[in-house]
Design a protein around this motif. Structure first.
Motif, PDB file in Angstrom:
ATOM      1  N   PHE A 229      -9.251   0.846  -4.321  1.00 38.24           N
ATOM      2  CA  PHE A 229      -8.315  -0.039  -3.626  1.00 38.24           C
ATOM      3  C   PHE A 229      -7.824  -1.127  -4.570  1.00 38.24           C
ATOM      4  O   PHE A 229      -6.627  -1.407  -4.656  1.00 38.24           O
TER       5      PHE A 229
ATOM      6  N   VAL B 153       0.828  -1.202   0.000  1.00 34.61           N
ATOM      7  CA  VAL B 153       0.000   0.000   0.000  1.00 34.61           C
ATOM      8  C   VAL B 153       0.862   1.251   0.000  1.00 34.61           C
ATOM      9  O   VAL B 153       0.569   2.211   0.682  1.00 34.61           O
TER      10      VAL B 153
ATOM     11  N   LEU C 290      -0.333  -3.525   4.400  1.00 31.95           N
ATOM     12  CA  LEU C 290      -1.603  -3.735   5.092  1.00 31.95           C
ATOM     13  C   LEU C 290      -1.429  -4.674   6.272  1.00 31.95           C
ATOM     14  O   LEU C 290      -1.743  -4.329   7.380  1.00 31.95           O
TER      15      LEU C 290
ATOM     16  N   LYS D  57      -8.334   1.512   2.856  1.00 34.11           N
ATOM     17  CA  LYS D  57      -7.313   0.825   3.651  1.00 34.11           C
ATOM     18  C   LYS D  57      -7.669   0.855   5.135  1.00 34.11           C
ATOM     19  O   LYS D  57      -7.568  -0.159   5.833  1.00 34.11           O
TER      20      LYS D  57
END
Length: 85
Positions: A40, A6, A16, A72
């Motif tokens: 995402f 991410v 994550l 997220k």
């Protein structure tokens, strides 16, 4: 276990989580509102930049960034809530 990267183009963000399976993450992703889910997926899974996402969806680059970070956050909250059960 699977980790979804991410990182943004501008700054390094922590991944994550290495403690959850890809299936866990995808289940949480499926529960998100569509506008967050799409961004995402395009950023974290399809490796598009926020600029490319903005162009593809007809939104501003900053809107893509905002939706990604919100997605997220929601996924992390869902994963943590599920792990406490």
């Amino acid at each position: 276990d699977h980790t979804i990267p991410v990182e943004t183009e501008d700054e390094k963000e922590p991944e994550l989580s290495a403690n959850f399976t890809k299936a866990d993450i995808l289940l949480c992703l499926a529960e998100l509102p569509e506008e967050y889910k799409i961004v995402f997926q395009l950023f974290a899974l399809d490796d598009l930049s926020h600029k490319e996402i903005g162009e593809q969806l007809g939104i501003k680059e900053n809107a893509s960034r905002s939706r990604f970070f919100r997605a997220k956050k929601l996924i992390k909250e869902k994963l943590l809530a599920n792990s406490e059960r």
